[in-house]
Design a protein around this motif. Structure first.
Motif, PDB file in Angstrom:
ATOM      1  N   GLN A  25      -3.745 -46.966 -11.623  1.00  0.00           N
ATOM      2  CA  GLN A  25      -4.037 -46.193 -10.319  1.00  0.00           C
ATOM      3  C   GLN A  25      -5.431 -45.991 -10.059  1.00  0.00           C
ATOM      4  N   ILE A  26      -6.139 -45.670 -11.073  1.00  0.00           N
ATOM      5  CA  ILE A  26      -7.732 -45.802 -10.974  1.00  0.00           C
ATOM      6  C   ILE A  26      -8.274 -47.086 -10.600  1.00  0.00           C
ATOM      7  N   ALA A  27      -7.569 -48.090 -11.002  1.00  0.00           N
ATOM      8  CA  ALA A  27      -8.187 -49.463 -10.930  1.00  0.00           C
ATOM      9  C   ALA A  27      -8.024 -49.805  -9.293  1.00  0.00           C
ATOM     10  N   ALA A  28      -6.816 -49.454  -8.755  1.00  0.00           N
ATOM     11  CA  ALA A  28      -6.593 -49.826  -7.469  1.00  0.00           C
ATOM     12  C   ALA A  28      -7.320 -48.860  -6.491  1.00  0.00           C
ATOM     13  N   SER A  29      -7.965 -47.531  -7.051  1.00  0.00           N
ATOM     14  CA  SER A  29      -8.671 -46.610  -6.292  1.00  0.00           C
ATOM     15  C   SER A  29     -10.381 -47.443  -6.420  1.00  0.00           C
ATOM     16  N   THR A  30     -10.575 -47.923  -7.407  1.00  0.00           N
ATOM     17  CA  THR A  30     -11.611 -48.764  -7.679  1.00  0.00           C
ATOM     18  C   THR A  30     -11.762 -49.986  -6.583  1.00  0.00           C
ATOM     19  N   GLN A  31     -10.793 -50.555  -6.204  1.00  0.00           N
ATOM     20  CA  GLN A  31     -10.789 -51.544  -5.201  1.00  0.00           C
ATOM     21  C   GLN A  31     -11.062 -51.045  -3.782  1.00  0.00           C
ATOM     22  N   SER A  63     -15.421 -44.781 -11.861  1.00  0.00           N
ATOM     23  CA  SER A  63     -14.105 -44.912 -11.972  1.00  0.00           C
ATOM     24  C   SER A  63     -13.721 -46.085 -13.191  1.00  0.00           C
ATOM     25  N   ARG A  64     -14.876 -47.000 -13.575  1.00  0.00           N
ATOM     26  CA  ARG A  64     -14.640 -47.865 -14.660  1.00  0.00           C
ATOM     27  C   ARG A  64     -14.676 -47.029 -15.982  1.00  0.00           C
ATOM     28  N   HIS A  65     -15.344 -45.888 -16.033  1.00  0.00           N
ATOM     29  CA  HIS A  65     -15.381 -45.049 -17.478  1.00  0.00           C
ATOM     30  C   HIS A  65     -14.098 -44.426 -17.365  1.00  0.00           C
ATOM     31  N   GLN A  66     -13.766 -44.011 -16.305  1.00  0.00           N
ATOM     32  CA  GLN A  66     -12.280 -43.383 -16.283  1.00  0.00           C
ATOM     33  C   GLN A  66     -11.064 -44.365 -16.819  1.00  0.00           C
ATOM     34  N   ILE A  67     -11.271 -45.500 -16.256  1.00  0.00           N
ATOM     35  CA  ILE A  67     -10.289 -46.492 -16.775  1.00  0.00           C
ATOM     36  C   ILE A  67     -10.178 -46.555 -18.294  1.00  0.00           C
ATOM     37  N   ASN A  68     -11.471 -46.917 -18.606  1.00  0.00           N
ATOM     38  CA  ASN A  68     -11.497 -47.030 -20.147  1.00  0.00           C
ATOM     39  C   ASN A  68     -11.233 -45.702 -20.938  1.00  0.00           C
ATOM     40  N   ALA A  69     -11.207 -44.571 -20.200  1.00  0.00           N
ATOM     41  CA  ALA A  69     -10.863 -43.305 -21.039  1.00  0.00           C
ATOM     42  C   ALA A  69      -9.312 -43.497 -21.022  1.00  0.00           C
ATOM     43  N   LEU A  70      -8.605 -43.675 -20.008  1.00  0.00           N
ATOM     44  CA  LEU A  70      -7.217 -43.825 -19.848  1.00  0.00           C
ATOM     45  C   LEU A  70      -6.455 -44.815 -20.801  1.00  0.00           C
TER      46      LEU A  70
END
Length: 417
Positions: free
Chosen positions: A121-127, A47-54
């Motif tokens: 949204q991905i950050a919220a899913s990370t939570q 998820s952290r990598h996905q956030i960085n990509a976005l």
């Protein structure tokens, strides 16, 4: 006599083979288990990598497209006296130029906003992932802690019963006890040993689950079980449902849908392309230069861009409706969890404060009667088995309370201190 091999490497590995597994156990407190579960999770890392990509895509979306180099030959004759000649026809040019497309800054900003909304949204899913990891790790830790306490109690009763069966066998030899009484006592003891085996199995399963979540090999409990007899303070907050990660994630999804709708709302804005070129002709002819423009012509927006925008608006409204329904569902789930916790807490306190003391008093009375010759060993063992059943029921009730307490405590992820 057992002799170890002489080679030191072999000797060392023989010692490791016979060393008890507990020698490699790692003490783990509850906070340490929570931190280890989050550090070990590949899902969180992804998820952290996905956030960085976005986030990087959002920065890239603000930039203009790369310029284009255009070069080639124009007006080359393919027939006649000047067939395939580069320097005889006045219209033949060796042309080179640079072309740049200019996308509206509003369109670039809307596209970047969509990427940023997806990142949130991905950050919220990370939570949500963090909260689930904390719930699972805390539950596995508590199951292991309560299970080990359970084994200790069962083992104590089994050891006492085994000693008294040995005394009973001596009574059979002296003729003061019947052989059938020993057989009955052994059957009772086997039933208690079965429960010990089941408790050991449950502990091993909890240890395996905790190891799977944290990556810690052979974890052992370190520290006391947190008090689960009172509702977690987080549940009593007025906006506890609104802070649930799944609610926050649904809000971010609605924001993504709204961003896409805003992006499609200006999709009809035309893009502009600019080309600057230089053309070289034969020596007898003048060179040339020029500027060319290209402009999009959105002539049929009603059947193209407007349709896309209407679809995005419908998706945004759908996301808002799903968010409203999810809030209602979570409010009902929270109310249900609290009711289940309160009922389980009452049952646990009843087992702990009423049933167990009565069972202990009963076994004390029967043991006194046994010493006075007024009851048999089987009566004592039956009383111990009843006490064991009550202890197991009390531990199971405590475990039920712990499960509901964990579910309520980690509705939202907790920061580690």
């Amino acid at each position: 006599m057992f002799i170890l091999p002489r080679h030191p490497w072999v000797t060392w590995h023989w010692l490791l083979a016979f060393m008890p597994v507990g020698a490699f156990a790692t003490p783990v407190s509850l906070p340490q288990a929570l931190v280890a579960a989050q550090d070990y999770s590949a899902e969180l890392s992804a998820s952290r990598h996905q956030i960085n990509a976005l986030d990087n895509r959002a920065d890239s979306a603000m930039q203009l497209p790369d310029p284009k180099l255009k070069f080639g030959i124009e007006n080359l004759p393919v027939s006649g006296n000047n067939d395939r000649r580069f320097t005889r026809e006045g219209m033949t040019m060796q042309r080179i130029g640079i072309m740049q497309d200019y996308v509206s800054s509003s369109k670039r900003e809307r596209k970047a906003d969509t990427f940023r909304a997806e990142s949130r949204q991905i950050a919220a899913s990370t939570q949500s992932i963090r909260a689930r990891l904390q719930r699972d790790a805390a539950l596995a830790w508590m199951e292991l802690a309560i299970g080990e306490q359970n084994i200790s109690q069962i083992q104590k009763l089994v050891d006492e019963s085994q000693r008294q069966i040995g005394v009973q066998r001596g009574g059979v030899s002296s003729g003061s006890a019947l052989p059938a009484s020993v057989l009955d006592a052994r059957l009772t003891l086997i039933g208690m040993q079965d429960k010990l085996t089941q408790a050991q199995r449950d502990v091993q399963l909890a240890r395996t689950r905790l190891s799977q979540l944290t990556g810690i090999d052979q974890p052992e409990i370190n520290g006391a079980v947190p008090p689960v007899s009172a509702l977690p303070p987080e549940v009593q907050q007025a906006d506890s449902v609104g802070q649930h990660p799944e609610i926050l994630q649904a809000r971010r999804e609605a924001e993504v849908a709204q961003s896409k709708s805003s992006e499609s709302a200006i999709a009809a804005l035309p893009d502009v392309g600019v080309e600057v070129y230089y053309a070289h002709r034969a020596d007898d002819y003048d060179d040339m230069a020029g500027v060319m423009f290209t402009v999009d012509l959105p002539l049929f927006t009603a059947s193209r861009q407007d349709k896309d925008h209407a679809a995005d608006q419908s998706m945004a409204m759908e996301s808002n409706d799903r968010l409203a329904q999810l809030v209602r569902d979570h409010q009902a789930q929270l109310t249900t969890l609290i009711a289940q916790y309160q009922a389980a807490s009452i049952l646990w306190q009843r087992q702990k404060n009423d049933v167990l003391p009565l069972q202990q008093q009963r076994i004390s009375v029967i043991q006194a009667q046994y010493r006075a010759g007024k009851s048999s060993l089987n009566d004592v063992l039956d009383a111990r088995r009843s006490l064991l059943d009550s202890q197991l029921a009390e531990r199971n009730a405590e475990l039920d309370v712990a499960r509901y307490w964990v579910a309520l405590r980690y509705l939202a992820p907790q920061e580690n201190h």
